[in-house]
Design an enzyme around this catalytic site. Structure first.
Site, PDB file in Angstrom:
ATOM      1  CE  LYS A  72       2.073 -23.381 -16.315  1.00 32.15           C
ATOM      2  NZ  LYS A  72       2.520 -21.981 -16.216  1.00 32.15           N
ATOM      3  CB  SER A 118       4.996 -21.654 -18.895  1.00 29.54           C
ATOM      4  OG  SER A 118       4.590 -21.114 -17.637  1.00 29.54           O
ATOM      5  CB  SER A 159       3.819 -17.942 -17.474  1.00 26.89           C
ATOM      6  OG  SER A 159       5.105 -18.004 -18.016  1.00 26.89           O
TER       7      SER A 159
END
Length: 570
Positions: A116, A195, A219
């Site tokens: 990420k 996210s 998330s």
């Protein structure tokens, strides 16, 4: 008639043997036919990939090139990968291919993964989804790997690049100012959640074997639910968050996202463990169930187990993000009302259908009004982390920022504009419905006991006492309060901010939770089932998820499209 090279025309056994060896060597290095490698690698698990390597069916370079080709083919449509490190990935693959591996290979040897974009990879820009960290000449280039990245590398993983995420991870959908919008792999018009939406889209579309997500309010778990993948939120302190750009360091966590529980368990075994750079991991070795976590994966792990359904989630009673520092009941009630996320009827129906798989695997599901009622999120809402947000940001920049700036103040001095309040706490201090709380260090704040430590202890006590009182092994509930929304048209008068959830309480108390594919909505979009368990019982939790997965086999891969809604899908 085809004549063998070892026919009677060649009488020498030595020459015959040489020709056979030459033929075998040539075929071993030949590029596999596309149809063959597509068949072998699509939806592959880590153990299956290990077997292909063990039998020398493919080299690491061949496998890595296949995943890079998938990214290049579909990234213009789904935009899951923001930074493709093709040079670095191929260099790692070539090194692994040349290594003389003696004995047992490390657990992720030759496994292509994604990271990420808020997680530091040495030499790459940690965009954190924000355009301000990619300004030419002022990029946030990581000086070193985050702890989990270093561990994944040491385990033999091939890092393909950084996945897209919303600015600072502060959204339930996946639009970033640095890269654009990520689409859901099952239907690009719909949200993959945020996210960690870039990672879940990359994993479910077979652009990598696994990846990491981060989770401050839902998330890892909510995006996993939109995309029929497994997302793990470990007990806070089991896995280091050092080197991950924080949204709220007291709530942040990181864990694996994979297509199956086995791969997630293998990855968590690599990621877990104490780290001097993250003090909250100091007790991990003494408190946690020992790894590797694959030892807990048994098909009968759900037999005789009891799970409660939190009443407050069925009632749609949420908790304010970062909690509430309000001292009056009226203002606390106003914060909680603003955070309320009703459970949509389609999601309630999908949940009731999904838990039949738990029952079929031998578990008992308990519904009762006294199982974490609305009073539970009311207590949890008092866990206030707002005054300490800047502390986490400055600590990250001090250790993982570029030479130009090592604090939010230095960034502003160099660039002439501030880092937005989402990362440094300003948006919460300045908001009209928030208290005017100065940013301070947790250790130095005389209000920390009342704001954070006492309500945290009380909330965790309620959680554990409920498990003890009702003889429960965990809780089960929908990972999102609604189906993934269509982002191409307004709903309720506006473009959706993403599928929301009532699961931020997991972050507030730091208990382990996992999302597994729980079926599909009538629309064809995935539904995710979330299970939480006792602190530090991550192995048992993965065992429950594995038993459910083996009993249901809900996941099937998406059918990807070659053209998107817009030329660059932004």
């Amino acid at each position: 008639m085809r004549v063998s090279p070892c026919s009677a025309l060649i009488s020498s056994a030595l020459i015959c043997s040489a020709l056979i060896l030459f033929s075998l060597a040539a075929s071993a290095h030949a590029q596999p036919a596309p149809a063959t490698i597509d068949h072998d690698l699509l939806e592959i698990s880590i153990p299956q990939l290990e077997q292909l390597y063990a039998t020398h069916r493919y080299t690491v370079t061949q496998v890595t090139r296949w995943y890079l080709a998938r990214i290049h083919r579909y990234n213009g449509i789904y935009r899951s990968v923001e930074t493709i490190d093709e040079k670095g990935a191929l260099a790692t693959a070539a090194r692994l291919d040349k290594e003389e591996v003696l004995g047992k290979r490390p657990p992720l040897w030759g496994v292509p993964i994604v990271i990420k974009a808020n997680t530091s990879i040495a030499g790459l820009v940690t965009t954190d989804g924000w355009k301000g960290f990619v300004i030419p000449g002022h990029e946030l280039i990581a000086p070193k790997d985050a702890t989990i990245v270093a561990k994944l590398r040491a385990a033999g993983a091939v890092i393909l690049g950084h996945t897209n995420m919303p600015d600072f991870a502060a959204s339930d959908t996946n639009r970033s100012s640095s890269f654009g919008r990520t689409g859901n792999a099952y239907d690009v018009r719909f949200s993959p959640g945020g996210s960690s939406g870039g990672t879940v889209t990359a994993i479910t579309s077979n652009e990598a074997v696994l990846g990491n997500g981060t989770d401050t309010g839902n998330s890892i778990r909510m995006p996993s639910s939109t995309s029929s993948v497994v997302g793990v939120f470990p007990t806070r302190g089991l896995v280091s968050i050092a080197g991950i750009a924080p949204l709220d360091w007291l709530l942040d966590n990181t864990g694996p996202i994979a297509r199956n529980v086995t791969d997630a368990a293998i990855a968590l075994s690599v990621m877990a463990g104490p780290d001097p750079a993250d003090p909250r991991t100091a007790d991990a070795a003494s408190k946690a169930q020992p790894g590797p976590y694959t030892q807990y994966l048994k098909p009968d792990a759900l037999k005789g187990k009891r799970f409660g359904v939190p009443a407050f989630i069925l009632n749609g009673a949420g908790t304010p993000f970062h909690g509430s520092c309000e001292v009056t009941p009226e203002k606390l009630a106003a914060d909680r009302a603003e955070a309320r996320i009703p459970l949509e009827p389609e999601t309630r129906a999908a949940f009731l259908k999904a838990i039949e798989g738990l029952r079929a695997a031998g578990a008992t599901i308990v519904f009762a009004d006294n199982i974490l009622p609305d009073s539970f999120p009311e207590v949890a809402s008092r866990i206030c982390t707002i005054p300490y947000i800047l502390q986490g940001a400055d600590n990250f920049l001090a250790n993982y920022g570029p030479a130009q700036y090592h604090s939010a103040a230095q960034y502003q001095a160099v660039l002439g504009s501030p880092i937005p309040g989402d990362m440094i706490g300003g948006s919460y201090v300045e908001a009209p419905n928030r208290p005017k709380l100065p940013q301070t260090a947790l250790e130095a704040d005389p209000n920390a006991k009342a704001f954070y430590f006492d309500p945290l202890r009380k909330t965790l006590d309620i959680y554990n006492d409920t498990l003890d009182r009702l003889h429960l092994d965990g809780f089960v509930y929908p990972a999102a309060s609604m189906p993934p929304p269509d982002e191409t048209m307004p709903q309720y008068g506006r473009i959706s901010g993403g599928p929301h959830s009532d699961t931020a309480w997991v972050n507030m108390i730091g208990v382990p939770a996992v999302v597994v594919p729980g079926g599909f909505y009538p629309s064809g979009l995935p539904f995710g089932l979330e299970i939480s368990a006792r602190p530090w019982h991550d192995g048992d939790l993965l065992g429950y998820a594995y038993a459910y997965e083996q009993a249901t086999h809900h996941r099937h891969p998406p059918i990807l499209v070659e053209k998107g809604l817009l030329p660059d899908a932004r």
